[in-house]
Design an enzyme around this catalytic site. Structure first.
Site, PDB file in Angstrom:
ATOM      1  N   HIS A  78     -37.844 -33.135 -20.440  1.00  8.74           N
ATOM      2  CA  HIS A  78     -38.967 -33.623 -21.223  1.00  8.74           C
ATOM      3  C   HIS A  78     -39.191 -35.106 -20.953  1.00  8.74           C
ATOM      4  O   HIS A  78     -38.283 -35.820 -20.514  1.00  8.74           O
ATOM      5  CB  HIS A  78     -38.719 -33.372 -22.703  1.00  8.74           C
ATOM      6  CG  HIS A  78     -38.813 -31.934 -23.075  1.00  8.74           C
ATOM      7  ND1 HIS A  78     -38.788 -31.506 -24.385  1.00  8.74           N
ATOM      8  CD2 HIS A  78     -38.958 -30.820 -22.318  1.00  8.74           C
ATOM      9  CE1 HIS A  78     -38.908 -30.187 -24.410  1.00  8.74           C
ATOM     10  NE2 HIS A  78     -39.004 -29.757 -23.172  1.00  8.74           N
ATOM     11  N   GLU A  80     -39.508 -37.586 -22.977  1.00  6.15           N
ATOM     12  CA  GLU A  80     -38.631 -38.443 -23.778  1.00  6.15           C
ATOM     13  C   GLU A  80     -37.246 -38.519 -23.151  1.00  6.15           C
ATOM     14  O   GLU A  80     -36.627 -39.592 -23.096  1.00  6.15           O
ATOM     15  CB  GLU A  80     -38.513 -37.893 -25.208  1.00  6.15           C
ATOM     16  CG  GLU A  80     -39.828 -37.705 -25.917  1.00  6.15           C
ATOM     17  CD  GLU A  80     -40.424 -36.307 -25.768  1.00  6.15           C
ATOM     18  OE1 GLU A  80     -41.050 -35.839 -26.719  1.00  6.15           O
ATOM     19  OE2 GLU A  80     -40.262 -35.683 -24.682  1.00  6.15           O
ATOM     20  N   CYS A 106     -39.457 -32.523 -29.323  1.00  2.40           N
ATOM     21  CA  CYS A 106     -38.756 -31.296 -29.710  1.00  2.40           C
ATOM     22  C   CYS A 106     -37.408 -31.662 -30.346  1.00  2.40           C
ATOM     23  O   CYS A 106     -37.011 -32.830 -30.349  1.00  2.40           O
ATOM     24  CB  CYS A 106     -38.532 -30.407 -28.486  1.00  2.40           C
ATOM     25  SG  CYS A 106     -37.243 -31.019 -27.366  1.00  2.40           S
ATOM     26  N   CYS A 109     -34.959 -33.478 -27.972  1.00  2.00           N
ATOM     27  CA  CYS A 109     -35.344 -34.878 -27.767  1.00  2.00           C
ATOM     28  C   CYS A 109     -35.101 -35.712 -29.016  1.00  2.00           C
ATOM     29  O   CYS A 109     -34.675 -36.867 -28.909  1.00  2.00           O
ATOM     30  CB  CYS A 109     -36.805 -34.961 -27.325  1.00  2.00           C
ATOM     31  SG  CYS A 109     -37.072 -34.327 -25.649  1.00  2.00           S
TER      32      CYS A 109
END
Length: 148
Positions: A78, A80, A106, A109
């Site tokens: 991801h 992040e 999410c 993260c």
């Protein structure tokens, strides 16, 4: 010409960063900022040296998995995660920083953001992850939805 406020400025950059994403389902960008200076950026895509999902297909899409579930069944990282990893690779201290992202993080993260010492998240789009939403409520993070 009107000068943009800091949040508008950083959210625009986050959208620009997301244009590098190679995910076939969602283009996500993230930047980590401290004292109005960009420390790190990341976008979602496959690990370094791996073929991108836009080239080989999406495992999650093939399996019919909805967004926000079974994150471990994804080839990509991801945005992040990549922003945090890039800071670590380059020895940049992000503790106390703000993470800007064009989607709510999410649960995976959120855990990384908390342990990295980031103090604030500003995001624009929603993401269907109930655990992440609950963790954000339970955390000491300042969380703001950017709606301009």
């Amino acid at each position: 010409m009107k000068r943009p406020d800091w949040d508008s400025y950083f959210m625009k950059i986050t959208r620009d960063v997301s244009e590098r994403a190679t995910c076939v389902k969602r283009q996500v960008g993230a930047i980590i900022v401290k004292d109005n200076r960009i420390l790190s950026s990341g976008y979602n895509g496959s690990p370094k040296g791996f073929k991108h999902c836009e080239d080989v297909g999406c495992i999650r899409k093939e399996m019919g998995l909805p967004s926000g579930h079974r994150h471990e069944l994804c080839r990509g990282l991801h945005a992040e995660q990549n922003a945090i990893i890039q800071a670590a690779v380059h020895g940049v201290k992000i503790e106390g920083g703000t993470l800007y992202c064009n989607y709510q993080p999410c649960a995976i993260c959120v855990k990384m953001i908390i342990n990295a010492g980031i103090k604030k998240i500003i995001y624009s789009g929603s993401y269907p992850d109930e655990l992440a939403q609950q963790m954000l409520k339970d955390s000491n993070l300042k969380v703001e939805r950017y709606e301009k």
